[in-house]
Enzyme design. Sequence first.
Site, PDB file in Angstrom:
ATOM      1  N   ASP A 291      24.105 105.593  36.553  1.00 51.31           N
ATOM      2  CA  ASP A 291      25.427 105.279  35.983  1.00 51.31           C
ATOM      3  C   ASP A 291      25.161 104.108  35.041  1.00 51.31           C
ATOM      4  OD1 ASP A 291      28.149 105.120  35.558  1.00 51.31           O
ATOM      5  OD2 ASP A 291      28.538 103.928  37.345  1.00 51.31           O
ATOM      6  N   CYS A 344      30.461 105.575  30.950  1.00 52.28           N
ATOM      7  CA  CYS A 344      31.913 105.588  30.700  1.00 52.28           C
ATOM      8  C   CYS A 344      32.095 105.294  29.209  1.00 52.28           C
ATOM      9  CB  CYS A 344      32.674 104.624  31.593  1.00 52.28           C
ATOM     10  SG  CYS A 344      32.031 102.964  31.607  1.00 52.28           S
TER      11      CYS A 344
HETATM   12  C1  LIG Z   1      28.257 101.040  34.594  1.00 52.42           C
HETATM   13  S1  LIG Z   1      27.681  99.760  35.571  1.00 52.42           S
HETATM   14  C2  LIG Z   1      27.543 100.520  37.141  1.00 52.42           C
HETATM   15  C3  LIG Z   1      28.826 100.696  37.869  1.00 52.42           C
HETATM   16  C4  LIG Z   1      28.630 101.173  39.282  1.00 52.42           C
HETATM   17  N1  LIG Z   1      27.821 102.354  39.359  1.00 52.42           N
HETATM   18  C5  LIG Z   1      29.934 101.424  39.989  1.00 52.42           C
HETATM   19  O1  LIG Z   1      30.346 102.581  40.109  1.00 52.42           O
HETATM   20  O2  LIG Z   1      30.540 100.446  40.429  1.00 52.42           O
HETATM   21  C6  LIG Z   1      26.013  99.582  35.096  1.00 52.42           C
HETATM   22  C7  LIG Z   1      25.195  98.703  36.003  1.00 52.42           C
HETATM   23  O3  LIG Z   1      23.839  98.737  35.537  1.00 52.42           O
HETATM   24  C8  LIG Z   1      23.256  97.535  35.922  1.00 52.42           C
HETATM   25  N2  LIG Z   1      21.990  97.394  35.202  1.00 52.42           N
HETATM   26  C9  LIG Z   1      21.746  96.818  34.001  1.00 52.42           C
HETATM   27  N3  LIG Z   1      20.441  96.871  33.714  1.00 52.42           N
HETATM   28  C10 LIG Z   1      19.833  97.505  34.740  1.00 52.42           C
HETATM   29  C11 LIG Z   1      18.483  97.864  35.022  1.00 52.42           C
HETATM   30  N4  LIG Z   1      17.517  97.579  34.159  1.00 52.42           N
HETATM   31  N5  LIG Z   1      18.211  98.516  36.159  1.00 52.42           N
HETATM   32  C12 LIG Z   1      19.214  98.795  37.051  1.00 52.42           C
HETATM   33  N6  LIG Z   1      20.505  98.481  36.845  1.00 52.42           N
HETATM   34  C13 LIG Z   1      20.810  97.850  35.705  1.00 52.42           C
HETATM   35  C14 LIG Z   1      24.318  96.510  35.599  1.00 52.42           C
HETATM   36  O4  LIG Z   1      24.099  95.325  36.332  1.00 52.42           O
HETATM   37  C15 LIG Z   1      25.585  97.238  36.026  1.00 52.42           C
HETATM   38  O5  LIG Z   1      25.959  96.893  37.330  1.00 52.42           O
END
Ligand SMILES: C[S@@+](CC[C@H](N)C(=O)[O-])C[C@H]1O[C@@H](n2cnc3c(N)ncnc32)[C@H](O)[C@@H]1O
Length: 447
Positions: A291, A344
């Site tokens: 996501d 999204c």
């Molecule tokens: C769209 S949000 C996720 C929302 C979550 N899945 C939910 O339903 O509540 C994207 C997420 O990716 C994380 N993120 C950013 N860089 C990342 C990385 N290199 N590896 C894993 N997660 C990462 C961010 O911290 C953020 O929480």
Amino acid sequence: MQRVLGEILQWTYPADAALSHWLRHHPNLGARDRSEVAEAVYDVLRHLRRYRQFGESGVGPASRRLAILGLAATLGAEALTDGMDAAEAEWLQRVSQIDLATLPRAVRGSIPDWLDERLGAMDSPETLIEALNRQASLDLRVNPLKVERDAMLTELQQGAGRYEPVAMPYSPWGIRMQGRPAINRWPQFENGSIEVQDEGSQLLALLVAPRRGEMIIDFCAGAGGKTLLLGALMRSTGRLYAFDVSAARLARAKPRFARSGLSNVVPVVIDSENDARVKRLAGKAQRVLVDAPCSGIGTLRRNPDLKWRQHPEALAELGQLQERILNSAARCVAPGGRLVYATCSLLAEENEVQAERFLASHPDFERLDAAEILAARLENLKLDGPYVQLRPDVHGTDGFFAAVFERKKKGAAAGAGEAADAGEAEAEMPAEAPAEDAAAGPQDQPD
Ligand SMILES: C[S@@+](CC[C@H](N)C(=O)[O-])C[C@H]1O[C@@H](n2cnc3c(N)ncnc32)[C@H](O)[C@@H]1O
């Protein structure tokens, strides 16, 4: 109103955080005043470009003119009569008579040029932009571990009928309500029976389709919105890794996991998508959900400030991050396993362009028709495949994209380098605080 707008329009913090901060520092305001300020601020954020254009012909401070337009739109011009001088009243009367159809689309819809260009390339951009500028309903999801949707719907219709709860059109777990009830104080929320979650996010679980006893990775778990439903669909069996680079976000997920009654979630704060703990899971997971961090342009109904805070240079950086995350997540997928990429966002560069690039560089994966997978579960949801693309004007959800890939079984992928990752020794995972130990914390944004 003028002062809070002045602070929010500096764009130092997300609008919801800046507004909450401001309201906390004005405890003398009553509940009604707070709600009126919040409504008017969000109205200004939605229509900022048009309001700024209207404001050019007015007098006095620009933030006051914006405040007048926001309050007039949400409370009605009559409510402002006593607070305006004659010149302001005359100006408001004049700009209220402007025929919006005479304005260019980007001004009428109040979006920046770079976004107008991108949305303009999609089908029916006018209705899309209009829908993105409307306030979203409140979408709830029941926890299938704890309660049936229809039983909860009946309970809410009896106890909270004024918010007009109805079953969602597509999600089998969804209840839609109007207004802004403080559901985080409701017993059904506190005992983990309901959560706030947009319908599009709920449908994502049907694409991941986790099964009991499997090993699943939610690679970008954030505050756990998607993890919660995946874990419940696994009936709290197997192992569900919740990865994220943000310790703060995962910390917000933990009380939600605790409330939900799940015991199969393992939250892991990773250093990056290349963390050694990710590498140890190479070829292990039956399902991996990405996501991805994205522009959030699909959520403008809830976060209208994003269109002013986002810009094309940041999109290019995000695109590179999305690609790196997708590549690392793909290594974790077992032969025959499924990888789901979701955003999204409505923007092609974050969606189908990423998906096509992934396919071109990963011959050991094939694309499944995500629209067909959903249609097999939801007769009334008609989508053109191979991707799932949801829109607020068509589906009543946030803008949302999902692609589904399957890793070819070993024989089928012969010669494809990535498959060699599969079948390594069992991963050794870090000891993380189990969800049950989590302390109570704030409620997350709808996701
Ligand atoms: C769209 S949000 C996720 C929302 C979550 N899945 C939910 O339903 O509540 C994207 C997420 O990716 C994380 N993120 C950013 N860089 C990342 C990385 N290199 N590896 C894993 N997660 C990462 C961010 O911290 C953020 O929480």
